[in-house]
Structures are given as C-alpha cells and as structure tokens.
Design an enzyme around this catalytic site. Sequence first.
Site, PDB file in Angstrom:
ATOM      1  CB  SER A 146      24.245   5.114  13.669  1.00 63.41           C
ATOM      2  OG  SER A 146      23.260   5.349  14.647  1.00 63.41           O
ATOM      3  NE  ARG A 176      14.844   4.150  21.122  1.00 62.04           N
ATOM      4  CZ  ARG A 176      16.094   3.884  20.753  1.00 62.04           C
ATOM      5  NH1 ARG A 176      16.571   4.396  19.628  1.00 62.04           N
ATOM      6  NH2 ARG A 176      16.873   3.118  21.493  1.00 62.04           N
ATOM      7  CG  HIS A 218      24.228   0.914  16.846  1.00 60.31           C
ATOM      8  ND1 HIS A 218      23.238   1.416  17.637  1.00 60.31           N
ATOM      9  CD2 HIS A 218      24.568   1.945  15.999  1.00 60.31           C
ATOM     10  CE1 HIS A 218      22.993   2.683  17.302  1.00 60.31           C
ATOM     11  NE2 HIS A 218      23.782   3.011  16.308  1.00 60.31           N
ATOM     12  CG  HIS A 250      20.387   1.822  25.707  1.00 57.60           C
ATOM     13  ND1 HIS A 250      20.986   3.033  25.920  1.00 57.60           N
ATOM     14  CD2 HIS A 250      19.960   1.816  24.415  1.00 57.60           C
ATOM     15  CE1 HIS A 250      20.912   3.745  24.793  1.00 57.60           C
ATOM     16  NE2 HIS A 250      20.295   3.040  23.866  1.00 57.60           N
ATOM     17  CG  ASP A 307      17.384  -2.589  17.947  1.00 58.72           C
ATOM     18  OD1 ASP A 307      16.883  -2.076  16.935  1.00 58.72           O
ATOM     19  OD2 ASP A 307      18.409  -2.157  18.492  1.00 58.72           O
TER      20      ASP A 307
HETATM   21  N1  AMX Z   1      22.731  -9.800  27.175  1.00 59.41           N
HETATM   22  C1  AMX Z   1      23.821 -10.326  27.797  1.00 59.41           C
HETATM   23  N2  AMX Z   1      24.789  -9.591  28.348  1.00 59.41           N
HETATM   24  C2  AMX Z   1      24.627  -8.255  28.296  1.00 59.41           C
HETATM   25  C3  AMX Z   1      23.507  -7.637  27.715  1.00 59.41           C
HETATM   26  C4  AMX Z   1      22.546  -8.478  27.123  1.00 59.41           C
HETATM   27  N3  AMX Z   1      21.485  -7.974  26.495  1.00 59.41           N
HETATM   28  N4  AMX Z   1      23.652  -6.301  27.829  1.00 59.41           N
HETATM   29  C5  AMX Z   1      24.830  -6.083  28.469  1.00 59.41           C
HETATM   30  N5  AMX Z   1      25.411  -7.268  28.733  1.00 59.41           N
HETATM   31  C6  AMX Z   1      26.735  -7.493  29.316  1.00 59.41           C
HETATM   32  C7  AMX Z   1      27.785  -6.835  28.419  1.00 59.41           C
HETATM   33  O1  AMX Z   1      28.101  -7.658  27.303  1.00 59.41           O
HETATM   34  C8  AMX Z   1      28.933  -6.639  29.386  1.00 59.41           C
HETATM   35  O2  AMX Z   1      29.562  -7.886  29.539  1.00 59.41           O
HETATM   36  P1  AMX Z   1      31.163  -7.996  29.682  1.00 59.41           P
HETATM   37  O3  AMX Z   1      31.489  -7.258  30.936  1.00 59.41           O
HETATM   38  O4  AMX Z   1      31.422  -9.465  29.731  1.00 59.41           O
HETATM   39  O5  AMX Z   1      31.745  -7.326  28.461  1.00 59.41           O
HETATM   40  C9  AMX Z   1      28.197  -6.299  30.677  1.00 59.41           C
HETATM   41  O6  AMX Z   1      26.860  -6.810  30.539  1.00 59.41           O
HETATM   42  C10 AMX Z   1      28.137  -4.819  30.966  1.00 59.41           C
HETATM   43  O7  AMX Z   1      27.579  -4.162  29.838  1.00 59.41           O
HETATM   44  P2  AMX Z   1      26.720  -2.815  30.002  1.00 59.41           P
HETATM   45  O8  AMX Z   1      27.627  -1.778  30.598  1.00 59.41           O
HETATM   46  O9  AMX Z   1      25.446  -3.081  30.684  1.00 59.41           O
HETATM   47  O10 AMX Z   1      26.355  -2.490  28.512  1.00 59.41           O
HETATM   48  P3  AMX Z   1      27.232  -1.701  27.418  1.00 59.41           P
HETATM   49  O11 AMX Z   1      26.990  -0.246  27.604  1.00 59.41           O
HETATM   50  O12 AMX Z   1      28.656  -2.148  27.409  1.00 59.41           O
HETATM   51  O13 AMX Z   1      26.572  -2.210  26.042  1.00 59.41           O
HETATM   52  C11 AMX Z   1      24.748  -2.825  24.671  1.00 59.41           C
HETATM   53  C12 AMX Z   1      25.287  -1.806  25.670  1.00 59.41           C
HETATM   54  C13 AMX Z   1      23.463  -2.292  24.079  1.00 59.41           C
HETATM   55  C14 AMX Z   1      25.768  -2.989  23.525  1.00 59.41           C
HETATM   56  C15 AMX Z   1      24.506  -4.168  25.399  1.00 59.41           C
HETATM   57  O14 AMX Z   1      23.481  -3.997  26.358  1.00 59.41           O
HETATM   58  C16 AMX Z   1      24.135  -5.299  24.465  1.00 59.41           C
HETATM   59  O15 AMX Z   1      25.035  -5.954  23.909  1.00 59.41           O
HETATM   60  N6  AMX Z   1      22.791  -5.573  24.238  1.00 59.41           N
HETATM   61  C17 AMX Z   1      22.359  -6.576  23.306  1.00 59.41           C
HETATM   62  C18 AMX Z   1      22.497  -6.056  21.872  1.00 59.41           C
HETATM   63  C19 AMX Z   1      21.457  -4.983  21.612  1.00 59.41           C
HETATM   64  O16 AMX Z   1      20.269  -5.141  21.872  1.00 59.41           O
HETATM   65  N7  AMX Z   1      21.914  -3.872  21.015  1.00 59.41           N
HETATM   66  C20 AMX Z   1      21.009  -2.765  20.600  1.00 59.41           C
HETATM   67  C21 AMX Z   1      21.049  -1.570  21.531  1.00 59.41           C
HETATM   68  C22 AMX Z   1      20.165  -0.453  21.032  1.00 59.41           C
HETATM   69  C23 AMX Z   1      20.677   0.099  19.752  1.00 59.41           C
HETATM   70  O17 AMX Z   1      21.767   0.630  19.682  1.00 59.41           O
HETATM   71  N8  AMX Z   1      19.957  -0.046  18.665  1.00 59.41           N
END
Ligand code: AMX
Length: 436
Positions: A240, A326, A270, A317, A372
């Site tokens: 964002s 937070r 996000h 994250h 979140d």
């Molecule tokens: N549950 C399951 N798998 C997860 C996970 C979770 N909460 N967080 C990361 N992973 C997985 C990823 O999907 C990725 O899998 P892949 O290799 O098969 O694609 C792997 O772990 C490596 O990911 P990462 O390097 O740890 O995370 P990232 O930087 O690529 O993504 C984020 C970060 C936040 C998108 C991810 O942790 C996620 O999807 N979390 C759940 C959604 C969420 O809570 N989003 C909100 C974040 C805060 C915000 O922006 N408001």
Amino acid sequence: MSSLKKKLEEKILQHRPRTERLVKEYGDVKVDEVKISQVIGGMRGIKCLVTDISYLDPFEGIRFRGYTIPEVLEKLPKVPGAEMPYVEGFLYLLLTGDIPTMQEVEEVHKEFNARKKVPQYVFDILHAMPKDSHPMTMFATAIMSMHLDSVFDKEYRKGIQKADYWSAYYEDAMNLLAKIPEIAAHIYRWKYKDGDIIPSDPDLDMGGNFAHMMGIGRPYDDVARLYFILHSDHESGNVSAHTGHLVASALSDIYYSISAMLNGLAGPLHGLANEEVLRWLQGVMDSMGGKIPTEEEMKKFVWDTLESGKVVPGFGHAVLRKTDPRYMAQREFCLKHLPDDPIFKYVDLLFKVVPPILLEQGKAKNPWPNVDAQSGVIQWHYGVREYEFYTVLFGIGRALGVCSNIIWARGLGYPIERPKSVTTDMLEEIAFGKKS
Ligand code: AMX
C-alpha cells in the site's frame, strides 16, 4: 499558513540540501547488491526507497519518527478522559518529526474541522453503487472521485513551480484526511445499518468523531485512535505504501494515489488479512458449534489450512522476524478490556499453536503473528461484525502515513519512479553465461 504547514515548510527547506548533497556528491556510492533471487522474488530486501517517517527493523518492529509504539502512545498529548493520544497529534509527529504541544494538536483539529465537509457527489456515487460492493471498492471509488476538487491538479495546470508542489499536495492531503473518517463511517452505516447515517460532531477529535459516526460508545473511540496510529505507516516497501508513493511520483494527485494505495491494501496477502483472519476463525467456530477448541483441535485446523494450500492469515511477514509490536499493542488492549472475549481466546490460542507449526512446516521465514491477527478481534468485540469492513479501518490509518510520505517526496523533489526490468535470457546470461 497554519503553524503545522509553516513548520513543515521549514523542515523541508532544511532537509533539501541533505538529499541534494547525497545525490550530487555521493550518487555513485553503492547502497546494496541485488541478487537474482531478489529480482525474481518480489524485490524482497532491496534497499531502493528512502523515507524518514518510519523505519522497520526486522527484530524490533516499527518506529515512527524514531519512536517505538509504546513511546508514541506515552509521549503524544492525550484526549481528555481517554487512554489514547490524539490522531491529529500523531499526524503532526509523522509530518514534522516533533512531538506537538496540546495547542499544536488543537490547531490541527481546527484545520480538519474547516476542511471536513464531504461533497454531496461523493455520497451520491456511493449510493449509486451496488450495496453488495465490497467496502474497499466503495472506499477507493469515493476517494478517487474527489480528484474533481484537487488543489494540486488546478495549480499544476496554472504552472506551479516544482519546489512548491509539496504545498499543493499538503492542501489535498489535509482536505482528504479531514474527510476520510466520515466517508468510511458513511460506507459502514449505509451498507450495514440501513442507511441510518450519524452526522459528524465538530467538537470531537478524529478518533472520537469516527466512533460517534459509527454509532459505537466508549472505549471504541480509543480503539479508533489506536487503530489509526498502529496502521499508519510501515516504512515504504509494503504494497500500500509503495503503491501510493509510486502513483504520486507520476504527479497523480493525492486522491488518485490514496485510492491506488487502497486497491493494494485490499489484497488478502496484505491489508485484507484482517478480514481473512475473522473469516477463518468463523469457519473454525462453526465447525466446533461455538465451543472453544482444545489445543489439539486448533492444531488440526491449522494443519488442514496449510495442507489445503492456503496461508494461515495473520501470520508471517516479508520483513519482520519476530512478533509484530502492532500485534502486541492490540493484545495489551485486549488483555485490559476484553480478556474473556471468546474470539480473543481463540486468537491467543493461535499465538501459541501456529508458530511451532509454521516452523515445523519449514516454509514461512517468519512464523510469528502480524498486526492483522489481532485487529479483527477488537472490532468484533465492539459490535463491528461485518468483517469485510476491517480493511477500511486499516486504510484510514494507512492514509495518514502515505499522505505524509507523499508530501515529503514532493518536498524533496523525488523523481518519477522507473526501475529497470530484464529478460529471463539476460538473467541466464548473468547466471551461467547461456546465450539465447
Ligand atoms: N501461512 C502459510 N504459509 C506461509 C505463511 C503463512 N502465514 N507465511 C509465509 N508462508 C509461506 C509463503 O506462502 C511462501 O510459500 P511458497 O514458497 O510456497 O510461495 C513461503 O512461506 C515463504 O514466504 P516468506 O518469504 O516467509 O513470506 P513472504 O515475504 O513471501 O510473504 C506474507 C509475506 C505476509 C505475504 C506471508 O507471510 C503471508 O502470506 N501471510 C499470511 C497473510 C497475512 O497475514 N498477510 C498480512 C501481512 C501484514 C500486512 O501486510 N498487513
């Protein structure tokens, strides 16, 4: 000129030579190296943005203008009779880097009051949309429609100097921030409360007035203040913040930029994650017939989610490598105000159960909860059970930080953003000398 704008002008003029010197005299000094994994992997960790408004340390979490969350909550002037500080004072801090006096906060409040009337056409547009539109679609559309009133757009056409762009962006940003709580509350009441709209109260501060327009009593005013502050900024690389910054770099005005910012926030990875957490928990509760699951049962739900190929919302994250402060600030609020809430108990159980499972699964780099995971619980407790609305609350807060960043970006004359792309052939050539 308001004293906030005057101070901001002084700060921008003082800062400009620092930026100019870095570019002119040290422009060739290397900041970072870029690896193929980063080029393909969402530019993760590449240091290529600059902001002084907030900084995210992977292990400490966010600092706003050098202050941690507990310091911000403690040092800023408090609303009389409330636990939380004025959001207006927090905006002053984001913009200037200084903790304001009560008088300076009151001036921002007055400035907002003078700017807060939402044009009728915004409501007409909202009312013309299908009522089952997602509230984020409504929010982004309402904000984009106000391009019609953009000060920057008009000044630009008149031939304003580049050095003064920030001033017109400031006017647009303050006009928008003054109106945003009413637009959001209007969407809520229009969509979910049969259009029973509660008019704004000019005597109340931003958080208090938002709670009033939502029709929810104390301490929801403090919930609003806490939310808007916590969600405001998380340095510049998140979707964002980066989207808002990118769009504004083309000199699209604040309304286009903040609307674009909201569209990025509306993704489930996000800002929409706060909605996803509650949706997921509802699924768990439904299948348990309302009973609190045991630790073992909860573990099974988490594994089932992972095995179905989904992420556990509210965990992980891209930058943080510890529990999000937070999340902790909201958890403290819950422990004080709603320790026996059943959803809070679920979320607390998740805090215990999810990290070891994500570690065992071995994919997520950060197994800890983010902002979140906790935010929907508080809303649910105070009666906002329409969880599609939660990302709108995130968006009100995020607008404070992104507007501040955009004003500063124009103040320091940052150019239009334009990174370079390469082809897969080129990467193969760099990696192992393959000729295409
Ligand atoms: N549950 C399951 N798998 C997860 C996970 C979770 N909460 N967080 C990361 N992973 C997985 C990823 O999907 C990725 O899998 P892949 O290799 O098969 O694609 C792997 O772990 C490596 O990911 P990462 O390097 O740890 O995370 P990232 O930087 O690529 O993504 C984020 C970060 C936040 C998108 C991810 O942790 C996620 O999807 N979390 C759940 C959604 C969420 O809570 N989003 C909100 C974040 C805060 C915000 O922006 N408001």
